[in-house]
Scaffold this motif. Structure first.
Motif, short mmCIF file in Angstrom:
data_model
loop_
_atom_site.label_atom_id
_atom_site.label_comp_id
_atom_site.label_asym_id
_atom_site.label_seq_id
_atom_site.Cartn_x
_atom_site.Cartn_y
_atom_site.Cartn_z
N SER A 12 0.85 -1.19 0.00
CA SER A 12 0.00 0.00 0.00
C SER A 12 0.89 1.23 0.00
O SER A 12 1.81 1.35 0.81
CB SER A 12 -0.90 0.02 1.23
OG SER A 12 -1.83 -1.04 1.19
N VAL A 13 0.60 2.16 -0.91
CA VAL A 13 1.39 3.39 -1.05
C VAL A 13 0.44 4.58 -1.14
O VAL A 13 -0.74 4.42 -1.48
CB VAL A 13 2.30 3.34 -2.30
CG1 VAL A 13 3.32 2.21 -2.18
CG2 VAL A 13 1.50 3.19 -3.57
N THR A 14 0.96 5.76 -0.86
CA THR A 14 0.11 6.94 -0.91
C THR A 14 -0.05 7.48 -2.33
O THR A 14 -1.07 8.10 -2.62
CB THR A 14 0.66 8.06 0.00
OG1 THR A 14 2.02 8.33 -0.35
CG2 THR A 14 0.57 7.66 1.47
N GLN A 15 0.94 7.25 -3.20
CA GLN A 15 0.87 7.76 -4.58
C GLN A 15 1.39 6.69 -5.54
O GLN A 15 2.60 6.47 -5.64
CB GLN A 15 1.69 9.03 -4.74
CG GLN A 15 1.16 10.21 -3.94
CD GLN A 15 1.98 11.46 -4.17
OE1 GLN A 15 2.52 11.68 -5.25
NE2 GLN A 15 2.08 12.30 -3.15
N ILE A 16 0.49 6.06 -6.25
CA ILE A 16 0.87 4.98 -7.17
C ILE A 16 1.82 5.48 -8.25
O ILE A 16 2.82 4.83 -8.55
CB ILE A 16 -0.38 4.32 -7.80
CG1 ILE A 16 -1.04 3.42 -6.75
CG2 ILE A 16 -0.02 3.52 -9.04
CD1 ILE A 16 -2.29 2.72 -7.25
N GLY A 41 -10.35 2.22 -4.29
CA GLY A 41 -8.98 2.62 -4.60
C GLY A 41 -8.52 2.05 -5.93
O GLY A 41 -9.33 1.64 -6.76
N SER A 57 -3.49 1.80 -3.60
CA SER A 57 -3.72 3.05 -2.92
C SER A 57 -5.20 3.40 -2.92
O SER A 57 -5.93 3.05 -3.84
CB SER A 57 -2.94 4.19 -3.59
OG SER A 57 -2.97 5.35 -2.78
N ARG A 58 -5.61 4.03 -1.86
CA ARG A 58 -6.92 4.67 -1.78
C ARG A 58 -6.79 5.81 -0.77
O ARG A 58 -5.74 5.98 -0.16
CB ARG A 58 -8.02 3.68 -1.44
CG ARG A 58 -7.95 3.08 -0.06
CD ARG A 58 -9.10 2.13 0.17
NE ARG A 58 -9.07 1.71 1.57
CZ ARG A 58 -9.59 0.61 2.02
NH1 ARG A 58 -10.23 -0.20 1.20
NH2 ARG A 58 -9.52 0.31 3.28
N VAL A 61 -5.05 5.40 2.79
CA VAL A 61 -3.67 4.91 2.94
C VAL A 61 -2.83 6.11 3.37
O VAL A 61 -2.72 7.10 2.65
CB VAL A 61 -3.13 4.30 1.63
CG1 VAL A 61 -1.65 3.99 1.76
CG2 VAL A 61 -3.91 3.05 1.26
N ASP A 114 6.85 6.66 1.77
CA ASP A 114 5.86 6.12 2.70
C ASP A 114 6.48 5.41 3.89
O ASP A 114 5.77 4.87 4.73
CB ASP A 114 4.92 5.16 1.96
CG ASP A 114 4.06 5.89 0.94
OD1 ASP A 114 3.50 6.94 1.29
OD2 ASP A 114 3.96 5.41 -0.20
#
Length: 124
Positions: A12-16, A41, A57-58, A61, A114
């Motif tokens: 899980s990441v904040t910005q794909i 997400g 991500s969504r 996250v 992240d």
């Protein structure tokens, strides 16, 4: 007995786009698939024909992961460690613990935006 290999890891990441761009530049990978996730997400599979990292991500996250909870780091193998370190630095990230360990690979580590720790290794 069977044998196997790692097919993918799911993070899980904040910005794909930011995470995918780093993996593409660092490893020469490509986006294998991208789309909506069934839990909301978005997901992108970034990798080679043999393996990939699934980036999810969504809105909820948050990133800011703590080392070792539960992942200590994810190791990636490259052909040119010095070139890889330049890519990491160009993305504004800070390599650390550069060195060589027995039985032989040279490596360095870095934390992404992240808080995910990555180890980059080369058997050159």
């Amino acid at each position: 007995m069977t044998s196997g290999t790692l097919e993918h890891a799911n993070l899980s990441v904040t910005q794909i786009d930011r995470a995918a761009g780093l993996l593409q530049e660092l490893l020469g990978w490509h986006i294998r698939w991208r789309g909506d996730h069934h839990l909301g997400g978005e997901t992108a599979h970034v990798g080679s024909d043999d393996c990939y990292v699934s980036l999810y991500s969504r809105e909820d996250v948050a990133g800011d992961y703590e080392k070792g909870q539960p992942l200590n780091h994810l190791g990636l193998r490259v052909d040119d460690l010095d070139a890889a370190e330049k890519v990491v630095t160009a993305h504004g990230l800070e390599p650390f613990s550069q060195g060589q360990y027995e039985p032989g690979p040279r490596s360095f580590y870095f934390f992404d935006w992240d808080g995910i720790e990555w180890e980059i290794v080369s058997y050159e």
